[in-house]
Write an enzyme that holds these catalytic residues in place. Sequence first.
Site, PDB file in Angstrom:
ATOM      1  N   GLU A 138       4.838   0.873  -1.500  1.00  0.00           N
ATOM      2  CA  GLU A 138       3.933   1.567  -0.849  1.00  0.00           C
ATOM      3  C   GLU A 138       3.764   2.986  -0.768  1.00  0.00           C
ATOM      4  O   GLU A 138       4.881   3.577  -0.897  1.00  0.00           O
ATOM      5  CB  GLU A 138       3.970   1.084   0.687  1.00  0.00           C
ATOM      6  CG  GLU A 138       4.012  -0.232   0.936  1.00  0.00           C
ATOM      7  CD  GLU A 138       4.149  -0.630   2.372  1.00  0.00           C
ATOM      8  OE1 GLU A 138       4.114   0.021   3.158  1.00  0.00           O
ATOM      9  OE2 GLU A 138       4.472  -2.006   2.640  1.00  0.00           O
ATOM     10  N   ARG A 172       7.290  -7.029   6.106  1.00  0.00           N
ATOM     11  CA  ARG A 172       7.881  -6.463   5.295  1.00  0.00           C
ATOM     12  C   ARG A 172       7.384  -7.056   3.843  1.00  0.00           C
ATOM     13  O   ARG A 172       7.658  -8.225   3.661  1.00  0.00           O
ATOM     14  CB  ARG A 172       9.010  -6.151   5.360  1.00  0.00           C
ATOM     15  CG  ARG A 172       9.608  -5.106   6.666  1.00  0.00           C
ATOM     16  CD  ARG A 172       9.143  -3.469   6.109  1.00  0.00           C
ATOM     17  NE  ARG A 172       9.276  -2.663   7.385  1.00  0.00           N
ATOM     18  CZ  ARG A 172       8.366  -2.523   8.519  1.00  0.00           C
ATOM     19  NH1 ARG A 172       7.351  -3.345   8.658  1.00  0.00           N
ATOM     20  NH2 ARG A 172       8.740  -1.645   9.412  1.00  0.00           N
ATOM     21  N   HIS A 211      -1.256  -1.302   4.905  1.00  0.00           N
ATOM     22  CA  HIS A 211      -0.181  -1.375   5.837  1.00  0.00           C
ATOM     23  C   HIS A 211      -0.752  -0.477   7.319  1.00  0.00           C
ATOM     24  O   HIS A 211      -0.348   0.526   7.888  1.00  0.00           O
ATOM     25  CB  HIS A 211       1.096  -0.316   5.574  1.00  0.00           C
ATOM     26  CG  HIS A 211       2.468  -0.832   6.337  1.00  0.00           C
ATOM     27  ND1 HIS A 211       3.462  -0.727   5.609  1.00  0.00           N
ATOM     28  CD2 HIS A 211       2.381  -1.233   7.429  1.00  0.00           C
ATOM     29  CE1 HIS A 211       4.555  -1.025   6.573  1.00  0.00           C
ATOM     30  NE2 HIS A 211       3.957  -1.479   7.556  1.00  0.00           N
ATOM     31  N   THR A 263       2.413  -9.615   7.566  1.00  0.00           N
ATOM     32  CA  THR A 263       2.467  -8.136   8.162  1.00  0.00           C
ATOM     33  C   THR A 263       3.601  -7.641   8.561  1.00  0.00           C
ATOM     34  O   THR A 263       3.776  -6.616   9.327  1.00  0.00           O
ATOM     35  CB  THR A 263       1.407  -8.423   9.410  1.00  0.00           C
ATOM     36  OG1 THR A 263       1.912  -9.426  10.073  1.00  0.00           O
ATOM     37  CG2 THR A 263      -0.285  -8.787   9.068  1.00  0.00           C
ATOM     38  N   SER A 319      12.852 -20.064  12.249  1.00  0.00           N
ATOM     39  CA  SER A 319      13.797 -19.130  11.836  1.00  0.00           C
ATOM     40  C   SER A 319      15.066 -19.667  11.917  1.00  0.00           C
ATOM     41  O   SER A 319      15.374 -20.406  12.493  1.00  0.00           O
ATOM     42  CB  SER A 319      13.330 -17.703  12.821  1.00  0.00           C
ATOM     43  OG  SER A 319      13.902 -18.088  13.902  1.00  0.00           O
ATOM     44  N   ARG A 334       8.678 -11.583  19.883  1.00  0.00           N
ATOM     45  CA  ARG A 334       7.527 -11.115  20.533  1.00  0.00           C
ATOM     46  C   ARG A 334       6.355 -11.148  19.717  1.00  0.00           C
ATOM     47  O   ARG A 334       5.434 -11.395  20.291  1.00  0.00           O
ATOM     48  CB  ARG A 334       7.910  -9.434  21.069  1.00  0.00           C
ATOM     49  CG  ARG A 334       9.026  -9.243  22.021  1.00  0.00           C
ATOM     50  CD  ARG A 334       9.225  -8.191  22.413  1.00  0.00           C
ATOM     51  NE  ARG A 334       9.749  -7.396  21.233  1.00  0.00           N
ATOM     52  CZ  ARG A 334      10.049  -5.979  21.032  1.00  0.00           C
ATOM     53  NH1 ARG A 334       9.854  -5.300  22.429  1.00  0.00           N
ATOM     54  NH2 ARG A 334      10.549  -5.429  20.237  1.00  0.00           N
ATOM     55  N   ILE A 335       6.277 -10.732  18.547  1.00  0.00           N
ATOM     56  CA  ILE A 335       4.833 -10.781  17.604  1.00  0.00           C
ATOM     57  C   ILE A 335       4.539 -12.195  17.417  1.00  0.00           C
ATOM     58  O   ILE A 335       3.480 -12.683  17.753  1.00  0.00           O
ATOM     59  CB  ILE A 335       5.129 -10.024  16.670  1.00  0.00           C
ATOM     60  CG1 ILE A 335       5.187  -8.608  16.837  1.00  0.00           C
ATOM     61  CG2 ILE A 335       3.850 -10.135  15.716  1.00  0.00           C
ATOM     62  CD1 ILE A 335       5.438  -7.500  15.606  1.00  0.00           C
TER      63      ILE A 335
END
Length: 331
Positions: A267, A238, A286, A236, A177, A157-158
């Site tokens: 983080e 991981r 983040h 953006t 992918s 979706r992103i």
Amino acid sequence: MKRVAILDDYLRLALKMADWSALDGLCRLDAIDHSLQTVDEAAEALAPYHVLCHLRERMPMPRALIERLPNLQCMIITGKSHRTLDTAAATEQGIVLSHVTPAGPGNGATAEIAWGLILSAARHIPLEDGHMHRGGWQHTAGMMLEGRTLGLLGLGRIGQRMARIGQAFGMRVIAWSANLTAEAAAAHGVQRVEKEELFRQADVVSIHLVLSERTHHLVGRAELALMKPEAILVNTSRGPIVDEAALVDALARRQIGGAGLDVYDVEPLPDRHPLRELDNAVLTPHLGYATRETLPAFYASMAAGVLAYLKGQPIGVSNPETLASPRQKLA
């Protein structure tokens, strides 16, 4: 009375952005506004709490910490997973894991920050902004996106949203992918290529994959070596999807043009991390989902999850065997 902690409320907005009033009289609610850096620090700070509210995967919960929290009965987790939480340890300790789903905006926030990083790196915006504030003028010549190739690792979706925006910029879009087919890519006006070819062809590589054993260090020295000297890598998703040491080395040697990063292995990013010293790395803390539109939905779902647990009807429980554990009978 139960004690509840909202973790990692860096912006001190958790109690303002959602209505927690339904919990009045049922628990004592605290918001922790800083990162707990070590197991010892976290164990001391969190020992009194019965319920911990996690904003996505901000705070790791390893076995070494879980086993030092004798009062902990439930963790409220925004999202379907928490990859830095030792679920086996939590289940062994009888701690309920309650996953809540925010009802808010979709994937636009992450795609927007990704494009912010792309534009910032391509046109050296942070670097030039710094020069301007110090009284300087032009120091660099940036890269136009029109006519360039956008390579997407992941076309979910992103990734699909990224593709549409890239096409609006006049970019050619390619993707890879492990499970992506040529037909699925073509349905979005995207060409499916092999992973190595994506790194060779792309002027911008943007990562939109889920972190798993299969994707850990998916981008390493070999992949970085395939990239064009002026190409940009954006992450953006991981941090551990990219071999961070390899990326630091590639940036320091100017092997690639630059990077835009919103996620990191550790983080918050340590103060003395070498990424902070590189002028060809654009860094954000983040911010992907941290917007005025998305955070209220996350915190509202937390509040609903806490209320459901306190009423004895927890929602989204991934380890239901813990509901009858002796720990659940603690005062």
